[in-house]
Scaffold this active site. Structure first.
Site, PDB file in Angstrom:
ATOM      1  N   PHE A  16       0.823  -1.222   0.000  1.00  0.00           N
ATOM      2  CA  PHE A  16       0.000   0.000   0.000  1.00  0.00           C
ATOM      3  C   PHE A  16       0.858   1.273   0.000  1.00  0.00           C
ATOM      4  CE2 PHE A  16      -2.180   2.801   3.357  1.00  0.00           C
ATOM      5  CZ  PHE A  16      -2.773   3.621   2.416  1.00  0.00           C
TER       6      PHE A  16
ATOM      7  N   ASP B 150      10.497  -6.636  -3.638  1.00  0.00           N
ATOM      8  CA  ASP B 150       9.288  -7.073  -2.931  1.00  0.00           C
ATOM      9  C   ASP B 150       9.132  -8.582  -3.093  1.00  0.00           C
ATOM     10  OD1 ASP B 150       6.435  -5.339  -2.077  1.00  0.00           O
ATOM     11  OD2 ASP B 150       6.372  -7.516  -2.269  1.00  0.00           O
TER      12      ASP B 150
ATOM     13  N   ASP C  58      13.190 -11.601  -1.198  1.00  0.00           N
ATOM     14  CA  ASP C  58      12.912 -11.502   0.234  1.00  0.00           C
ATOM     15  C   ASP C  58      13.997 -10.661   0.914  1.00  0.00           C
ATOM     16  OD1 ASP C  58      12.521 -12.049   2.966  1.00  0.00           O
ATOM     17  OD2 ASP C  58      11.914 -14.120   2.563  1.00  0.00           O
TER      18      ASP C  58
ATOM     19  N   ALA D 111       7.311  -5.217   5.182  1.00  0.00           N
ATOM     20  CA  ALA D 111       6.932  -5.692   6.519  1.00  0.00           C
ATOM     21  C   ALA D 111       5.665  -6.522   6.425  1.00  0.00           C
ATOM     22  CB  ALA D 111       6.673  -4.502   7.450  1.00  0.00           C
TER      23      ALA D 111
ATOM     24  N   THR E  40       6.218   2.870  12.822  1.00  0.00           N
ATOM     25  CA  THR E  40       4.828   3.169  13.158  1.00  0.00           C
ATOM     26  C   THR E  40       4.705   3.774  14.550  1.00  0.00           C
ATOM     27  OG1 THR E  40       2.751   2.053  13.737  1.00  0.00           O
ATOM     28  CG2 THR E  40       4.706   0.701  13.805  1.00  0.00           C
ATOM     29  N   ASP E  41       3.652   4.558  14.756  1.00  0.00           N
ATOM     30  CA  ASP E  41       3.392   5.099  16.104  1.00  0.00           C
ATOM     31  C   ASP E  41       3.035   3.986  17.094  1.00  0.00           C
ATOM     32  OD1 ASP E  41       0.878   4.469  15.081  1.00  0.00           O
ATOM     33  OD2 ASP E  41      -0.064   6.354  15.671  1.00  0.00           O
ATOM     34  N   GLU E  42       2.692   2.793  16.580  1.00  0.00           N
ATOM     35  CA  GLU E  42       2.262   1.714  17.479  1.00  0.00           C
ATOM     36  C   GLU E  42       3.393   1.239  18.389  1.00  0.00           C
ATOM     37  OE1 GLU E  42      -0.409  -1.160  15.691  1.00  0.00           O
ATOM     38  OE2 GLU E  42      -0.999   0.284  14.167  1.00  0.00           O
TER      39      GLU E  42
ATOM     40  N   TYR F  54       2.761  -7.431  16.286  1.00  0.00           N
ATOM     41  CA  TYR F  54       3.177  -6.549  15.176  1.00  0.00           C
ATOM     42  C   TYR F  54       4.027  -5.394  15.706  1.00  0.00           C
ATOM     43  CZ  TYR F  54       2.789  -2.503  12.047  1.00  0.00           C
ATOM     44  OH  TYR F  54       3.065  -1.383  11.287  1.00  0.00           O
ATOM     45  N   SER F  55       3.490  -4.660  16.696  1.00  0.00           N
ATOM     46  CA  SER F  55       4.234  -3.472  17.153  1.00  0.00           C
ATOM     47  C   SER F  55       5.513  -3.869  17.885  1.00  0.00           C
ATOM     48  CB  SER F  55       3.351  -2.559  18.003  1.00  0.00           C
ATOM     49  OG  SER F  55       2.782  -3.242  19.080  1.00  0.00           O
ATOM     50  N   ALA F  56       5.499  -5.044  18.534  1.00  0.00           N
ATOM     51  CA  ALA F  56       6.738  -5.494  19.190  1.00  0.00           C
ATOM     52  C   ALA F  56       7.822  -5.763  18.143  1.00  0.00           C
ATOM     53  CB  ALA F  56       6.459  -6.754  20.011  1.00  0.00           C
TER      54      ALA F  56
ATOM     55  N   LYS G  45       8.045  -4.365  15.156  1.00  0.00           N
ATOM     56  CA  LYS G  45       8.490  -3.082  14.594  1.00  0.00           C
ATOM     57  C   LYS G  45       9.413  -2.364  15.587  1.00  0.00           C
ATOM     58  CE  LYS G  45       7.349  -1.324  11.214  1.00  0.00           C
ATOM     59  NZ  LYS G  45       7.894  -1.401   9.820  1.00  0.00           N
TER      60      LYS G  45
ATOM     61  N   ASN H   1     -13.536   4.691  16.185  1.00  0.00           N
ATOM     62  CA  ASN H   1     -13.857   3.766  15.087  1.00  0.00           C
ATOM     63  C   ASN H   1     -15.336   3.823  14.724  1.00  0.00           C
ATOM     64  OD1 ASN H   1     -11.204   2.928  14.974  1.00  0.00           O
ATOM     65  ND2 ASN H   1     -11.530   1.213  16.386  1.00  0.00           N
TER      66      ASN H   1
HETATM   67  P1  NAD Z   1       1.502  -3.669   3.196  1.00  0.00           P
HETATM   68  O1  NAD Z   1       1.200  -4.888   4.013  1.00  0.00           O
HETATM   69  O2  NAD Z   1       0.431  -3.084   2.337  1.00  0.00           O
HETATM   70  O3  NAD Z   1       2.757  -3.956   2.259  1.00  0.00           O
HETATM   71  C1  NAD Z   1       3.889  -4.636   2.695  1.00  0.00           C
HETATM   72  C2  NAD Z   1       4.721  -4.991   1.470  1.00  0.00           C
HETATM   73  O4  NAD Z   1       5.934  -5.631   1.915  1.00  0.00           O
HETATM   74  C3  NAD Z   1       4.036  -5.973   0.522  1.00  0.00           C
HETATM   75  O5  NAD Z   1       4.199  -5.546  -0.815  1.00  0.00           O
HETATM   76  C4  NAD Z   1       4.770  -7.281   0.767  1.00  0.00           C
HETATM   77  O6  NAD Z   1       4.788  -8.147  -0.364  1.00  0.00           O
HETATM   78  C5  NAD Z   1       6.163  -6.789   1.125  1.00  0.00           C
HETATM   79  N1  NAD Z   1       6.919  -7.765   1.926  1.00  0.00           N
HETATM   80  C6  NAD Z   1       6.479  -8.419   3.040  1.00  0.00           C
HETATM   81  N2  NAD Z   1       7.447  -9.246   3.488  1.00  0.00           N
HETATM   82  C7  NAD Z   1       8.524  -9.086   2.664  1.00  0.00           C
HETATM   83  C8  NAD Z   1       9.825  -9.633   2.637  1.00  0.00           C
HETATM   84  N3  NAD Z   1      10.223 -10.536   3.547  1.00  0.00           N
HETATM   85  N4  NAD Z   1      10.670  -9.231   1.665  1.00  0.00           N
HETATM   86  C9  NAD Z   1      10.288  -8.328   0.729  1.00  0.00           C
HETATM   87  N5  NAD Z   1       9.055  -7.789   0.708  1.00  0.00           N
HETATM   88  C10 NAD Z   1       8.185  -8.143   1.664  1.00  0.00           C
HETATM   89  O7  NAD Z   1       2.030  -2.596   4.249  1.00  0.00           O
HETATM   90  P2  NAD Z   1       1.859  -1.009   4.273  1.00  0.00           P
HETATM   91  O8  NAD Z   1       0.587  -0.666   4.961  1.00  0.00           O
HETATM   92  O9  NAD Z   1       2.153  -0.468   2.918  1.00  0.00           O
HETATM   93  O10 NAD Z   1       3.048  -0.620   5.275  1.00  0.00           O
HETATM   94  C11 NAD Z   1       4.362  -0.362   4.771  1.00  0.00           C
HETATM   95  C12 NAD Z   1       5.270  -0.015   5.937  1.00  0.00           C
HETATM   96  O11 NAD Z   1       4.750   1.106   6.646  1.00  0.00           O
HETATM   97  C13 NAD Z   1       5.392  -1.141   6.976  1.00  0.00           C
HETATM   98  O12 NAD Z   1       6.721  -1.198   7.411  1.00  0.00           O
HETATM   99  C14 NAD Z   1       4.462  -0.692   8.110  1.00  0.00           C
HETATM  100  O13 NAD Z   1       4.908  -1.194   9.351  1.00  0.00           O
HETATM  101  C15 NAD Z   1       4.624   0.818   8.021  1.00  0.00           C
HETATM  102  N6  NAD Z   1       3.481   1.591   8.503  1.00  0.00           N
HETATM  103  C16 NAD Z   1       2.222   1.347   8.045  1.00  0.00           C
HETATM  104  C17 NAD Z   1       1.152   2.132   8.475  1.00  0.00           C
HETATM  105  C18 NAD Z   1      -0.250   1.918   7.955  1.00  0.00           C
HETATM  106  O14 NAD Z   1      -1.184   2.596   8.421  1.00  0.00           O
HETATM  107  N7  NAD Z   1      -0.466   1.038   6.985  1.00  0.00           N
HETATM  108  C19 NAD Z   1       1.376   3.178   9.389  1.00  0.00           C
HETATM  109  C20 NAD Z   1       2.703   3.407   9.839  1.00  0.00           C
HETATM  110  C21 NAD Z   1       3.735   2.620   9.383  1.00  0.00           C
HETATM  111  P1  TYD Z   2      -6.484  -1.343  11.535  1.00  0.00           P
HETATM  112  O1  TYD Z   2      -6.908  -0.723  10.246  1.00  0.00           O
HETATM  113  O2  TYD Z   2      -6.270  -2.822  11.598  1.00  0.00           O
HETATM  114  O3  TYD Z   2      -5.171  -0.554  12.017  1.00  0.00           O
HETATM  115  P2  TYD Z   2      -4.390  -0.609  13.451  1.00  0.00           P
HETATM  116  O4  TYD Z   2      -4.802  -1.802  14.182  1.00  0.00           O
HETATM  117  O5  TYD Z   2      -2.971  -0.713  12.972  1.00  0.00           O
HETATM  118  O6  TYD Z   2      -4.709   0.665  14.114  1.00  0.00           O
HETATM  119  O7  TYD Z   2      -7.555  -0.991  12.650  1.00  0.00           O
HETATM  120  C1  TYD Z   2      -7.940   0.361  12.918  1.00  0.00           C
HETATM  121  C2  TYD Z   2      -8.899   0.349  14.079  1.00  0.00           C
HETATM  122  O8  TYD Z   2     -10.110  -0.308  13.653  1.00  0.00           O
HETATM  123  C3  TYD Z   2      -8.401  -0.432  15.282  1.00  0.00           C
HETATM  124  O9  TYD Z   2      -8.833   0.227  16.482  1.00  0.00           O
HETATM  125  C4  TYD Z   2      -9.094  -1.773  15.176  1.00  0.00           C
HETATM  126  C5  TYD Z   2     -10.406  -1.435  14.478  1.00  0.00           C
HETATM  127  N1  TYD Z   2     -10.955  -2.493  13.599  1.00  0.00           N
HETATM  128  C6  TYD Z   2     -12.277  -2.921  13.763  1.00  0.00           C
HETATM  129  O10 TYD Z   2     -13.033  -2.430  14.633  1.00  0.00           O
HETATM  130  N2  TYD Z   2     -12.739  -3.912  12.944  1.00  0.00           N
HETATM  131  C7  TYD Z   2     -11.965  -4.489  11.979  1.00  0.00           C
HETATM  132  O11 TYD Z   2     -12.446  -5.406  11.263  1.00  0.00           O
HETATM  133  C8  TYD Z   2     -10.629  -4.012  11.809  1.00  0.00           C
HETATM  134  C9  TYD Z   2      -9.723  -4.624  10.760  1.00  0.00           C
HETATM  135  C10 TYD Z   2     -10.165  -3.004  12.642  1.00  0.00           C
END
Ligand code: NAD
Ligand code: TYD
Length: 339
Positions: free
Chosen positions: A12, A34, A60, A84, A126-128, A151-153, A155, A250
């Site tokens: 994403f 990727d 990988d 990740a 991440t802020d988590e 997950y957060s542990a 990260k 939420n």
């Molecule tokens: P995502 O799950 O959409 O994408 C992760 C990508 O990493 C995928 O394309 C996957 O194929 C690739 N990948 C996974 N394992 C791999 C490996 N071993 N080698 C190579 N590629 C691999 O994740 P995202 O939401 O785009 O998040 C990207 C980064 O941002 C992550 O590090 C996540 O912790 C961080 N992040 C995400 C959010 C959020 O709200 N989504 C917020 C803060 C930080």
């Molecule tokens: P999510 O998008 O999984 O992000 P994060 O857990 O990293 O914050 O979840 C956002 C919020 O929505 C979180 O408080 C959990 C809640 N949630 C639901 O209530 N139902 C769901 O099906 C999902 C996936 C998340």
């Protein structure tokens, strides 16, 4: 900063970052590594795959010889690590892949980048890692790390490795920590794209517990601009927080989504709460504003409506994902099979 090695560029945030870089900097070149896990999707970048400034390498980040080869196949100026396992609920079901990719993968990238004398490394975190807040207060870069989910542990462990490589070896690494992203190409397991796609299919929206948990939402392109600012003008060894100044419970977010889609509130199902569910995330962005000249620009209502429009216009993308293994995951997680 001409040539970037981006990992996780088919996910994403990574795919939005790759596209935004190519659009913003005419002379940038990007190598995207990727593994194409369930969350990685080549379709996320079909519009730019023939751009001569872009190259994809399937592999990988835990595979040291593969990473060594990629790092020496071009003159890489910086590494940006997005790769990740990223979904909290999946980490509760099985933390194994999170430990492997998020911790071991980061260690491999750090070691390989150090050996290749890469001049800049950015860890997308991440802020988590800060854990959870009560009703008041904000996470700053100095908030103690107190992760609550597998997950957060994982990260946090990666962030600590990055910190240690800076302190021990002087390795020029920067860490960014961002709140919840939303926008186009987000895999429909996270709240916003899951609820949009379920509502469009007239399926129930599974709200964990009462829906009182609070998240701070930031548009993915604001996050991408922040990463770019940290990459270009951040100081090695430093941490920068990004947030959207858009806190919502939420349940309020769910009601907003249903109203925007013209769907009934009867679609809401309150389901069992997530184990260890963090109550609230909120970010103090003062440091990034002062030191990087960055601030979030997308107003949440505008960003949410454009995201909904994107999902409406890309229903085929969603439909291709919501099949096969996705349906198995959904049934395992929510106890019901999507029709
Ligand atoms: P995502 O799950 O959409 O994408 C992760 C990508 O990493 C995928 O394309 C996957 O194929 C690739 N990948 C996974 N394992 C791999 C490996 N071993 N080698 C190579 N590629 C691999 O994740 P995202 O939401 O785009 O998040 C990207 C980064 O941002 C992550 O590090 C996540 O912790 C961080 N992040 C995400 C959010 C959020 O709200 N989504 C917020 C803060 C930080
Ligand atoms: P999510 O998008 O999984 O992000 P994060 O857990 O990293 O914050 O979840 C956002 C919020 O929505 C979180 O408080 C959990 C809640 N949630 C639901 O209530 N139902 C769901 O099906 C999902 C996936 C998340």
């Amino acid at each position: 900063m001409k040539t970037l090695l981006v990992t996780g560029g088919c996910g994403f945030i990574g795919s939005n970052f790759v596209r935004w870089q190519l659009q913003s900097y005419p002379d940038v070149e990007i190598v995207n590594v990727d593994k194409l896990t369930y969350a990685g999707n080549l379709e996320n970048l079909t519009d730019i795959e023939d751009d001569p400034r872009y190259r994809f390498e399937k592999g990988d980040i835990c595979d040291r010889s593969f990473i060594d080869r990629v790092l020496t196949s071009a003159s890489i100026d910086a590494v940006v690590n997005f790769a990740a396992e990223s979904h909290v609920d999946r980490s509760i079901l099985d933390s194994g892949p999170f430990i492997q990719t998020n911790i071991v993968g980061t260690q491999v990238l750090l070691d390989a980048s150090r050996k290749a004398e890469i001049g800049r490394y950015l860890q997308v975190s991440t802020d988590e890692v800060y854990g959870t807040l009560g009703d008041n207060g904000y996470f700053t870069e100095d908030t103690p790390l107190a992760p609550n989910s597998p997950y957060s542990a994982s990260k946090t462990a990666a962030d600590l490795l990055v910190r240690a490589y800076f302190h021990t070896y002087g390795f020029p690494a920067i860490t960014t920590r961002c709140s919840n992203n939303y926008g186009p190409w987000q895999f429909p397991e996270k709240l916003i794209p899951l609820f949009i796609s379920n509502a469009l299919a007239d399926q129930a929206l599974p709200v964990y517990g009462k829906g009182n948990n609070v998240r701070d939402w930031i548009h993915v392109l604001d996050h991408c601009r922040g990463i770019d600012a940290a990459l270009r003008s951040g100081k090695p060894g430093e941490v920068y927080n990004f947030g959207g100044n858009s806190e919502l419970t939420n349940i309020d977010l769910t009601l907003k989504l249903l109203d925007a889609l013209g769907k009934p509130r009867t679609l809401i199902r309150h389901v069992e709460d997530r184990a260890g569910h963090d109550f609230r995330y909120a970010i103090d962005t003062t440091k990034s504003e002062h030191e990087l000249g960055w601030k979030p620009e997308m107003d949440f209502e505008t960003g949410l409506h454009s995201t909904i429009d994107w999902y409406l216009a890309n229903s085929a993308w969603v439909d291709r994902i919501r099949s096969g293994l996705y349906l198995d995951y959904y049934e395992n997680q929510y106890g019901t099979r999507l029709a």
